[in-house]
Design a protein around this motif. Structure first.
Motif, PDB file in Angstrom:
ATOM      1  N   GLY A   1       9.965 -13.911 -23.891  1.00  0.00           N
ATOM      2  CA  GLY A   1       9.546 -12.521 -23.781  1.00  0.00           C
ATOM      3  C   GLY A   1      10.662 -11.517 -23.612  1.00  0.00           C
ATOM      4  N   VAL A   2      11.756 -11.736 -24.267  1.00  0.00           N
ATOM      5  CA  VAL A   2      12.845 -10.765 -24.240  1.00  0.00           C
ATOM      6  C   VAL A   2      12.366  -9.505 -24.954  1.00  0.00           C
ATOM      7  CG1 VAL A   2      15.203 -10.339 -25.047  1.00  0.00           C
ATOM      8  CG2 VAL A   2      14.570 -12.592 -24.184  1.00  0.00           C
ATOM      9  N   ASP A   3      12.816  -8.355 -24.493  1.00  0.00           N
ATOM     10  CA  ASP A   3      12.433  -7.083 -25.109  1.00  0.00           C
ATOM     11  C   ASP A   3      12.900  -7.071 -26.561  1.00  0.00           C
ATOM     12  OD1 ASP A   3      11.730  -4.519 -25.787  1.00  0.00           O
ATOM     13  OD2 ASP A   3      13.256  -3.552 -24.540  1.00  0.00           O
ATOM     14  N   THR A   4      11.990  -7.423 -27.454  1.00  0.00           N
ATOM     15  CA  THR A   4      12.359  -7.606 -28.859  1.00  0.00           C
ATOM     16  C   THR A   4      12.662  -6.298 -29.571  1.00  0.00           C
ATOM     17  OG1 THR A   4      10.014  -7.662 -29.439  1.00  0.00           O
ATOM     18  CG2 THR A   4      11.111  -9.776 -29.111  1.00  0.00           C
ATOM     19  N   GLY A   5      12.135  -5.185 -29.071  1.00  0.00           N
ATOM     20  CA  GLY A   5      12.401  -3.902 -29.725  1.00  0.00           C
ATOM     21  C   GLY A   5      13.884  -3.598 -29.761  1.00  0.00           C
ATOM     22  N   GLN A   6      14.531  -3.645 -28.608  1.00  0.00           N
ATOM     23  CA  GLN A   6      15.966  -3.370 -28.549  1.00  0.00           C
ATOM     24  C   GLN A   6      16.769  -4.488 -29.193  1.00  0.00           C
ATOM     25  OE1 GLN A   6      16.949  -2.664 -24.486  1.00  0.00           O
ATOM     26  NE2 GLN A   6      16.084  -0.599 -24.470  1.00  0.00           N
TER      27      GLN A   6
ATOM     28  N   PHE B   1      15.857  -6.664 -31.621  1.00  0.00           N
ATOM     29  CA  PHE B   1      15.753  -6.655 -33.071  1.00  0.00           C
ATOM     30  C   PHE B   1      16.427  -5.426 -33.676  1.00  0.00           C
ATOM     31  CE2 PHE B   1      11.920  -9.597 -32.696  1.00  0.00           C
ATOM     32  CZ  PHE B   1      12.685 -10.701 -32.975  1.00  0.00           C
ATOM     33  N   GLY B   2      16.489  -4.320 -32.931  1.00  0.00           N
ATOM     34  CA  GLY B   2      17.236  -3.154 -33.395  1.00  0.00           C
ATOM     35  C   GLY B   2      18.710  -3.472 -33.519  1.00  0.00           C
ATOM     36  N   PHE B   3      19.249  -4.138 -32.504  1.00  0.00           N
ATOM     37  CA  PHE B   3      20.660  -4.546 -32.532  1.00  0.00           C
ATOM     38  C   PHE B   3      20.913  -5.550 -33.653  1.00  0.00           C
ATOM     39  CE2 PHE B   3      23.800  -7.752 -31.301  1.00  0.00           C
ATOM     40  CZ  PHE B   3      24.938  -6.956 -31.300  1.00  0.00           C
ATOM     41  N   VAL B   4      20.044  -6.569 -33.747  1.00  0.00           N
ATOM     42  CA  VAL B   4      20.202  -7.600 -34.782  1.00  0.00           C
ATOM     43  C   VAL B   4      20.085  -6.973 -36.176  1.00  0.00           C
ATOM     44  CG1 VAL B   4      19.169  -9.687 -35.772  1.00  0.00           C
ATOM     45  CG2 VAL B   4      19.485  -9.500 -33.300  1.00  0.00           C
ATOM     46  N   GLY B   5      19.140  -6.057 -36.337  1.00  0.00           N
ATOM     47  CA  GLY B   5      18.988  -5.373 -37.628  1.00  0.00           C
ATOM     48  C   GLY B   5      20.238  -4.610 -38.024  1.00  0.00           C
TER      49      GLY B   5
END
Length: 168
Positions: A73-78, A80-84
Motif C-alpha cells: 500500500g505505498v502511495d502509488t500516486g507519487q 508512479f509519478g516519479f517512475v513515469g
C-alpha cells in the motif's frame, strides 16, 4: 507510534510477501531451465543463454518490486509519478540511441528465432557491401563474422533482421 503497532495486523501481507518471494525464485529456476534447454536444443552459445536469463531475471525483479509496492500500500500516486518521469527521461535517452536499443531487441529476437548458429558460413545480400563470412560469435548487440581473409567484422544484429542472409 509503536503502541499502535500489532504484528498480527500484517500477517496476511507478510505471508503473501513470502509466497511471492518463493514464486519468484521458482519462476527464475523454471525460466533458467527452459532457456538452457532451448539453448542446448538449438545449439546456441552459453554466453547468449546467460544473457537471456539475465534479461528474464531483471524483468522478474521489476515485477516483484511492483507487486510488493501494490501489496504493502505505498502511495502509488507519487511513486508512479516519479517512475513515469524516470521512464520518460530514459525513453528520451534511448530514443537518442535508437540503434543501441534496436540492436539489443534484435539480439533477443535472434536468440529465439535466428536460423543460423555459430560456425555457419553465410553470405549477406547487400548491394553496397556484400559479406561472405563465418559466424564466430553472436552477442547482445552485434555478431562477429570472420571472412576467408581472416578479417573480423562486427555486424549489427538489427541489420541481420533487415538483410537477406544465405547459408552457404
Amino acid at each position: 507510534m509503536l503502541e499502535n503497532f500489532h504484528i498480527q495486523d500484517y500477517y496476511g501481507k507478510i505471508i503473501t510477501t513470502v509466497i511471492l518471494i518463493i514464486v519468484i525464485y521458482i519462476l527464475r529456476f523454471i525460466l533458467r531451465k527452459v532457456v538452457l534447454k532451448f539453448s542446448e536444443i538449438s545449439l546456441k552459445s552459453d554466453n547468449r543463454s546467460k544473457l537471456i536469463i539475465k534479461y528474464f531475471n531483471s524483468l522478474l525483479h521489476i515485477l516483484f518490486v511492483i507487486f510488493i509496492i501494490l501489496l504493502w500500500g505505498v502511495d502509488t500516486g507519487q511513486l508512479f509519478g516519479f517512475v513515469g518521469a524516470a521512464i520518460t527521461f530514459i525513453g528520451v535517452a534511448l530514443f537518442a540511441q535508437w540503434s543501441v536499443l534496436s540492436n539489443f531487441t534484435a539480439g533477443v529476437i535472434m536468440f529465439f528465432a535466428f536460423p543460423y548458429k555459430m560456425g555457419d558460413r553465410i553470405r549477406i545480400q547487400d548491394k553496397d557491401f556484400p559479406i561472405e563470412a563465418e559466424i564466430d560469435d553472436i552477442q547482445a548487440f552485434h555478431t562477429i563474422l570472420i571472412t576467408e581473409e581472416g578479417e573480423r567484422i562486427s555486424y549489427p544484429n538489427n541489420l541481420f533482421l533487415q538483410k537477406a542472409v544465405v547459408i552457404l
